[in-house]
Design a protein around this motif. Structure first.
Motif, short mmCIF file in Angstrom:
data_model
loop_
_atom_site.label_atom_id
_atom_site.label_comp_id
_atom_site.label_asym_id
_atom_site.label_seq_id
_atom_site.Cartn_x
_atom_site.Cartn_y
_atom_site.Cartn_z
N SER A 114 11.52 20.89 69.63
CA SER A 114 10.41 21.78 69.92
C SER A 114 10.84 22.83 70.91
CB SER A 114 9.25 20.98 70.51
OG SER A 114 8.24 21.84 70.97
N PRO A 115 10.35 24.06 70.75
CA PRO A 115 10.62 25.08 71.75
C PRO A 115 9.83 24.84 73.04
CG PRO A 115 9.23 25.97 70.03
CD PRO A 115 9.62 24.59 69.60
N ARG A 116 8.98 23.80 73.07
CA ARG A 116 8.19 23.50 74.27
C ARG A 116 8.97 22.74 75.34
NH1 ARG A 116 4.35 22.36 70.00
NH2 ARG A 116 2.82 24.01 69.99
N PHE A 117 10.15 22.18 74.98
CA PHE A 117 10.95 21.44 75.95
C PHE A 117 11.83 22.41 76.72
CE2 PHE A 117 10.67 18.11 72.47
CZ PHE A 117 9.58 17.49 73.04
N ASN A 118 11.83 22.31 78.03
CA ASN A 118 12.61 23.21 78.88
C ASN A 118 14.04 22.70 78.98
OD1 ASN A 118 13.63 24.97 80.73
ND2 ASN A 118 12.25 24.41 82.38
N MET A 119 14.83 22.97 77.95
CA MET A 119 16.19 22.46 77.88
C MET A 119 17.11 23.12 78.93
SD MET A 119 16.13 20.21 75.42
CE MET A 119 17.78 20.01 74.75
N TYR A 120 16.80 24.32 79.35
CA TYR A 120 17.63 25.01 80.33
C TYR A 120 17.15 24.77 81.76
CZ TYR A 120 19.94 27.51 76.54
OH TYR A 120 20.66 27.83 75.42
N GLY A 121 16.13 23.94 81.94
CA GLY A 121 15.55 23.70 83.26
C GLY A 121 16.41 22.85 84.18
N GLU A 175 19.66 21.96 86.21
CA GLU A 175 20.77 22.72 86.76
C GLU A 175 21.59 21.75 87.60
OE1 GLU A 175 23.28 24.54 88.29
OE2 GLU A 175 21.97 25.39 89.80
N PHE A 176 22.87 21.66 87.32
CA PHE A 176 23.73 20.67 87.97
C PHE A 176 24.74 21.29 88.93
CE2 PHE A 176 22.34 18.96 83.88
CZ PHE A 176 21.73 17.78 84.31
N GLY A 177 24.40 22.43 89.50
CA GLY A 177 25.26 23.05 90.50
C GLY A 177 26.29 24.01 89.95
N GLY A 213 25.33 26.58 87.77
CA GLY A 213 24.60 27.70 87.22
C GLY A 213 23.90 27.31 85.94
N LYS A 214 23.08 28.20 85.46
CA LYS A 214 22.31 27.96 84.23
C LYS A 214 23.25 27.82 83.04
CE LYS A 214 18.26 29.87 81.92
NZ LYS A 214 17.29 30.96 81.94
N ALA A 215 22.98 26.87 82.18
CA ALA A 215 23.80 26.65 80.99
C ALA A 215 23.83 27.90 80.12
CB ALA A 215 23.26 25.47 80.19
N VAL A 216 24.95 28.15 79.47
CA VAL A 216 25.09 29.28 78.56
C VAL A 216 24.51 28.93 77.20
CG1 VAL A 216 26.77 30.75 77.36
CG2 VAL A 216 27.11 30.15 79.75
N ALA A 217 24.69 27.69 76.77
CA ALA A 217 24.16 27.22 75.48
C ALA A 217 23.97 25.71 75.55
CB ALA A 217 25.10 27.58 74.35
N LEU A 218 23.14 25.20 74.70
CA LEU A 218 22.88 23.76 74.64
C LEU A 218 22.97 23.28 73.21
CD1 LEU A 218 19.76 23.76 76.94
CD2 LEU A 218 21.99 22.87 77.52
N ARG A 219 23.37 22.04 73.06
CA ARG A 219 23.36 21.38 71.76
C ARG A 219 22.77 20.00 71.97
NH1 ARG A 219 23.51 25.76 71.02
NH2 ARG A 219 25.13 27.04 70.15
N SER A 220 22.17 19.46 70.93
CA SER A 220 21.44 18.21 71.10
C SER A 220 22.28 16.96 70.88
CB SER A 220 20.24 18.18 70.15
OG SER A 220 20.68 18.24 68.81
N GLY A 221 23.54 17.09 70.51
CA GLY A 221 24.38 15.92 70.32
C GLY A 221 24.50 15.53 68.86
N TYR A 222 25.19 14.44 68.62
CA TYR A 222 25.57 14.02 67.28
C TYR A 222 24.48 13.27 66.52
CZ TYR A 222 28.33 11.93 63.57
OH TYR A 222 28.79 11.54 62.36
N ALA A 223 23.59 12.58 67.23
CA ALA A 223 22.62 11.69 66.58
C ALA A 223 21.69 12.43 65.63
CB ALA A 223 21.80 10.97 67.64
N ASN A 224 21.36 11.77 64.54
CA ASN A 224 20.37 12.27 63.57
C ASN A 224 20.70 13.65 63.01
OD1 ASN A 224 18.83 9.90 63.87
ND2 ASN A 224 17.91 10.75 65.71
#
Length: 170
Positions: free
Chosen positions: A100-107, A109-111, A113-124
């Motif tokens: 869903s676009p409602r989840f703040n995937m870029y929210g 931050e692990f020190g 800086g903001k992620a450049v891109a995200l992927r959800s992983g291998y499952a499903n």
């Protein structure tokens, strides 16, 4: 039979949280989704109409999902429970929308800086699976599309699709 007359259906995983009465608590940690199908349309109908028309068909299917339908599905499952298996509800020859676009995937931050891109992983993952997330830039949506290489090449050559899709330059 030509491809113009073959009926195609899109499947989606719809979020049940707000559709239930009463809705699930915001503290509920887990998925509550329901598989739904769009109205069947021919390839010819898809070619005659715009991408917006196809999106509207999907929207209509989502709007129809309500508390009564979800509880009916759960009641039927309680009468004959089964363990969910990938592909049990979703046809691997169709496009399946998830996330869903409602989840703040870029929210997070692990020190670094903001992620450049995200992927959800291998499952499903399987050919035809599309995941959507709130995009990096305000008001944007990221799509993760899983397709075989030949299908991905054809999609990248589709001018109408590429009109709506863009790759951000960072």
């Amino acid at each position: 039979m030509n491809s113009q007359s073959v009926k195609h259906i899109s499947e989606l995983a719809a979020n049940n949280r707000a559709r239930l009465d009463p809705p699930l608590s915001g503290d509920y940690f887990g998925n509550s989704i329901h598989p739904i199908n769009s109205e069947a349309v021919t390839a010819g109908e898809l070619l005659q109409h715009s991408l917006g028309w196809a999106a509207w068909k999907l929207h209509e299917a989502v709007v129809k999902l309500d508390d009564r339908e979800i509880r009916g599905f759960v009641d039927a499952w309680l009468q004959s429970p089964t363990v969910y298996l990938l592909g049990q509800f979703f046809d691997p020859y169709m496009v399946m929308m998830g996330s869903s676009p409602r989840f703040n995937m870029y929210g997070n931050e692990f020190g670094m800086g903001k992620a450049v891109a995200l992927r959800s992983g291998y499952a499903n993952k399987f050919g035809g699976k599309v995941s959507s997330y709130e995009g990096r830039e305000r008001g944007s949506i990221d799509l993760e599309v899983c397709l075989p290489p030949d299908a991905m090449s054809a999609l990248e050559c589709d001018e109408e699709f590429m009109e709506f899709a863009s790759v951000p330059q960072y």
